[in-house]
Scaffold this motif. Structure first.
Motif, PDB file in Angstrom:
ATOM      1  N   VAL A 267     -19.844   9.741   7.813  1.00  0.00           N
ATOM      2  CA  VAL A 267     -19.015   8.999   6.870  1.00  0.00           C
ATOM      3  C   VAL A 267     -17.555   9.119   7.900  1.00  0.00           C
ATOM      4  O   VAL A 267     -17.128   9.642   8.827  1.00  0.00           O
ATOM      5  CB  VAL A 267     -18.281  10.551   5.830  1.00  0.00           C
ATOM      6  N   GLU A 268     -16.862   7.921   7.438  1.00  0.00           N
ATOM      7  CA  GLU A 268     -15.755   7.407   8.106  1.00  0.00           C
ATOM      8  C   GLU A 268     -14.622   7.236   7.249  1.00  0.00           C
ATOM      9  O   GLU A 268     -14.707   7.197   6.109  1.00  0.00           O
ATOM     10  CB  GLU A 268     -15.973   5.965   8.918  1.00  0.00           C
ATOM     11  N   ASP A 269     -13.461   7.692   7.852  1.00  0.00           N
ATOM     12  CA  ASP A 269     -12.263   7.489   6.816  1.00  0.00           C
ATOM     13  C   ASP A 269     -11.641   6.225   6.840  1.00  0.00           C
ATOM     14  O   ASP A 269     -11.607   5.620   8.001  1.00  0.00           O
ATOM     15  CB  ASP A 269     -11.297   8.581   7.791  1.00  0.00           C
ATOM     16  N   GLY A 270     -11.226   5.948   5.404  1.00  0.00           N
ATOM     17  CA  GLY A 270     -10.729   4.517   5.262  1.00  0.00           C
ATOM     18  C   GLY A 270      -9.223   4.966   5.245  1.00  0.00           C
ATOM     19  O   GLY A 270      -8.554   5.803   5.518  1.00  0.00           O
ATOM     20  N   PRO A 271      -8.625   4.012   4.183  1.00  0.00           N
ATOM     21  CA  PRO A 271      -7.046   4.017   4.164  1.00  0.00           C
ATOM     22  C   PRO A 271      -6.791   5.198   3.190  1.00  0.00           C
ATOM     23  O   PRO A 271      -7.389   5.635   2.468  1.00  0.00           O
ATOM     24  CB  PRO A 271      -6.703   2.717   3.482  1.00  0.00           C
ATOM     25  N   VAL A 272      -5.524   5.540   3.086  1.00  0.00           N
ATOM     26  CA  VAL A 272      -5.088   6.532   2.032  1.00  0.00           C
ATOM     27  C   VAL A 272      -4.018   5.940   1.209  1.00  0.00           C
ATOM     28  O   VAL A 272      -2.985   5.173   1.928  1.00  0.00           O
ATOM     29  CB  VAL A 272      -4.238   7.883   3.187  1.00  0.00           C
ATOM     30  N   PHE A 273      -4.017   6.206   0.011  1.00  0.00           N
ATOM     31  CA  PHE A 273      -2.997   5.361  -0.995  1.00  0.00           C
ATOM     32  C   PHE A 273      -2.029   6.450  -1.493  1.00  0.00           C
ATOM     33  O   PHE A 273      -2.419   7.504  -1.803  1.00  0.00           O
ATOM     34  CB  PHE A 273      -3.843   4.899  -2.000  1.00  0.00           C
ATOM     35  N   THR A 274      -0.856   6.099  -1.470  1.00  0.00           N
ATOM     36  CA  THR A 274       0.083   6.881  -1.766  1.00  0.00           C
ATOM     37  C   THR A 274       0.023   7.125  -3.297  1.00  0.00           C
ATOM     38  O   THR A 274      -0.619   6.391  -3.940  1.00  0.00           O
ATOM     39  CB  THR A 274       1.337   6.606  -1.432  1.00  0.00           C
ATOM     40  N   SER A 275       0.835   8.219  -3.617  1.00  0.00           N
ATOM     41  CA  SER A 275       0.890   8.348  -5.195  1.00  0.00           C
ATOM     42  C   SER A 275       1.554   7.204  -6.036  1.00  0.00           C
ATOM     43  O   SER A 275       0.693   6.628  -6.979  1.00  0.00           O
ATOM     44  CB  SER A 275       1.917   9.579  -5.486  1.00  0.00           C
ATOM     45  N   ASP A 276       2.464   6.151  -5.521  1.00  0.00           N
ATOM     46  CA  ASP A 276       3.101   5.330  -6.147  1.00  0.00           C
ATOM     47  C   ASP A 276       1.915   4.052  -6.044  1.00  0.00           C
ATOM     48  O   ASP A 276       1.552   3.389  -7.005  1.00  0.00           O
ATOM     49  CB  ASP A 276       4.418   4.668  -5.142  1.00  0.00           C
ATOM     50  N   GLU A 277       1.165   3.973  -4.993  1.00  0.00           N
ATOM     51  CA  GLU A 277       0.242   2.996  -5.096  1.00  0.00           C
ATOM     52  C   GLU A 277      -0.947   3.203  -6.070  1.00  0.00           C
ATOM     53  O   GLU A 277      -1.384   2.292  -6.755  1.00  0.00           O
ATOM     54  CB  GLU A 277      -0.519   2.922  -3.659  1.00  0.00           C
ATOM     55  N   THR A 278      -1.047   4.335  -6.171  1.00  0.00           N
ATOM     56  CA  THR A 278      -2.360   4.955  -7.266  1.00  0.00           C
ATOM     57  C   THR A 278      -1.702   4.597  -8.309  1.00  0.00           C
ATOM     58  O   THR A 278      -2.792   4.124  -9.259  1.00  0.00           O
ATOM     59  CB  THR A 278      -2.524   6.276  -6.891  1.00  0.00           C
ATOM     60  N   ASP A 279      -0.588   4.892  -8.833  1.00  0.00           N
ATOM     61  CA  ASP A 279      -0.124   4.588  -9.991  1.00  0.00           C
ATOM     62  C   ASP A 279      -0.186   3.174 -10.390  1.00  0.00           C
ATOM     63  O   ASP A 279      -0.519   2.827 -11.581  1.00  0.00           O
ATOM     64  CB  ASP A 279       1.257   5.268 -10.304  1.00  0.00           C
ATOM     65  N   LEU A 280       0.343   2.360  -9.463  1.00  0.00           N
ATOM     66  CA  LEU A 280       0.360   0.869  -9.686  1.00  0.00           C
ATOM     67  C   LEU A 280      -1.165   0.398  -9.910  1.00  0.00           C
ATOM     68  O   LEU A 280      -1.562  -0.303 -10.693  1.00  0.00           O
ATOM     69  CB  LEU A 280       0.837   0.110  -8.611  1.00  0.00           C
ATOM     70  N   LEU A 281      -1.985   0.982  -9.044  1.00  0.00           N
ATOM     71  CA  LEU A 281      -3.404   0.619  -9.239  1.00  0.00           C
ATOM     72  C   LEU A 281      -3.908   1.250 -10.617  1.00  0.00           C
ATOM     73  O   LEU A 281      -4.645   0.274 -11.446  1.00  0.00           O
ATOM     74  CB  LEU A 281      -4.477   1.263  -8.323  1.00  0.00           C
ATOM     75  N   CYS A 282      -3.550   1.919 -10.856  1.00  0.00           N
ATOM     76  CA  CYS A 282      -4.180   2.625 -12.533  1.00  0.00           C
ATOM     77  C   CYS A 282      -3.505   1.813 -13.690  1.00  0.00           C
ATOM     78  O   CYS A 282      -4.230   1.881 -14.619  1.00  0.00           O
ATOM     79  CB  CYS A 282      -4.138   3.998 -12.764  1.00  0.00           C
ATOM     80  N   HIS A 283      -2.544   1.209 -13.410  1.00  0.00           N
ATOM     81  CA  HIS A 283      -1.755   0.509 -14.598  1.00  0.00           C
ATOM     82  C   HIS A 283      -2.378  -1.047 -14.535  1.00  0.00           C
ATOM     83  O   HIS A 283      -1.970  -1.950 -15.238  1.00  0.00           O
ATOM     84  CB  HIS A 283      -0.529   0.272 -14.234  1.00  0.00           C
TER      85      HIS A 283
END
Length: 344
Positions: A267-283
């Protein structure tokens, strides 16, 4: 993708024979940790017939055929009129862990191997480094890679219709190129299940959608979870969103497979999305509405062009964080006793 540039040499006057070039190609791939096979370009007609036989027999759902199988390019004359061979390569890949921060929780989710194409250009460059000095070219077009891999002898099919390569299990990405390098006749293998599938029901038992059955070799791809979370539409009503456990794709039938038992699940680690970024994506915003940094993260994991599908899948995961946890559980290396229990 553009042809590899010629260096002006006439292939017919190359001092390196096709047999020597093939040996050099395979050694180059081996040094890179890859596996490869080469077949005559004329075999493209056999690959097309493999699909047509199943379609004529009514074994391919029309909607699945149109969306997933009709895009293959079997017209070699339009791609590379001088094509004389097809080179197929298996590239082992890790799972990718991407983290989304959401409502005070850190939610790691998995992207299975095969989805990241960043190595494809590196592989093409390595092949070109061998072929271009001899005056030969490469050209890439969409092909049924799993079938080509099995037919060439590079891979074997599992009962789940996923391809397996010795030493890699099912955790690899396939890439293929046409070339005008000559190719002698090669082996052409039957499309059958590998021996490990005999008497094993692990994948059938684990498949949440019932896509794998005992009454036929082909899975019912129109029910496959991967088919539905890769396509651009809402999930069908019969599909339980709790089955969804990866950001894209599915690992259920691979994680339980005995053929993957001795393959290290890296397993390799990819990017980390902030709460604001996650909220934007969910909308469900468009790429243009995302901050540049967020777009770059999605581009890194090659999901920006499929943003609609990605955000739909993400919402399904975040509805129940336990779904994402299950995806992480599926990639741990199973013990012999666990695998034995799942095969029964």
């Amino acid at each position: 993708m553009n042809d590899t540039a010629k260096n002006g040499k006439d292939p017919a006057r190359s001092s390196t024979s096709p047999a020597e070039l093939l040996n050099m190609l395979l050694k180059t791939l081996e040094k890179m940790g890859l596996r490869g096979k080469i077949v005559p370009a004329g075999r493209i007609r056999d690959l097309m017939e493999d699909i047509e036989v199943n379609r004529r027999a009514g074994l391919l759902d029309p909607e699945y055929f149109e969306e997933s199988l009709s895009l293959f390019d079997f017209e070699v004359a339009n791609s590379l009129p001088e094509a004389r061979s097809i080179i197929i390569i298996a590239n082992p890949q890790p799972h990718l862990r991407v983290v989304f921060n959401h409502e005070g929780q850190t939610v790691p989710v998995i992207i299975p191997p095969i989805y990241i194409s960043a190595d494809d250009d590196r592989i093409k460059a390595a092949l070109a480094g061998v072929l271009s000095p001899a005056g030969y070219r490469l050209f890439r077009r969409p092909l049924p890679l799993k079938t080509l891999g099995v037919r060439s002898g590079l891979a074997q099919f599992g009962k789940n219709n996923i391809a397996y390569v010795d030493g890699m299990g099912s955790y690899f990405r396939l890439v293929a190129f046409y070339s005008d390098m000559p190719c002698a006749e090669s082996e052409w293998h039957e499309l059958t299940c590998m021996e490990e599938c005999t008497g094993c029901a692990a994948c059938r038992r684990k498949c949440p959608t019932g896509a794998i059955t005992d009454d036929r070799f082909l899975i019912r791809a129109e029910r496959c979870l991967t088919f539905h979370n890769e396509r651009r539409c809402d999930f069908p009503e019969w599909l339980d969103v709790s089955w969804h456990h990866c950001l894209v794709g599915c690992l259920q039938c691979q994680s339980c497979c005995p053929a993957n038992r001795k393959v290290l699940s890296t397993v390799e680690d990819g990017p980390v999305f902030t709460s604001d970024e996650t909220d934007l994506l969910c909308h469900g915003v468009t790429p243009e509405e995302l901050p540049a940094a967020t777009r770059e993260k999605l581009r890194e994991i090659e999901l920006l062009d499929t943003l609609g599908e990605t955000t739909r899948n993400l919402r399904a995961l975040l509805q129940n964080p336990g779904n994402a946890e299950r995806g992480l559980e599926l990639i741990h290396n199973r013990t012999d006793s666990e695998v034995s229990d799942e095969c029964q």
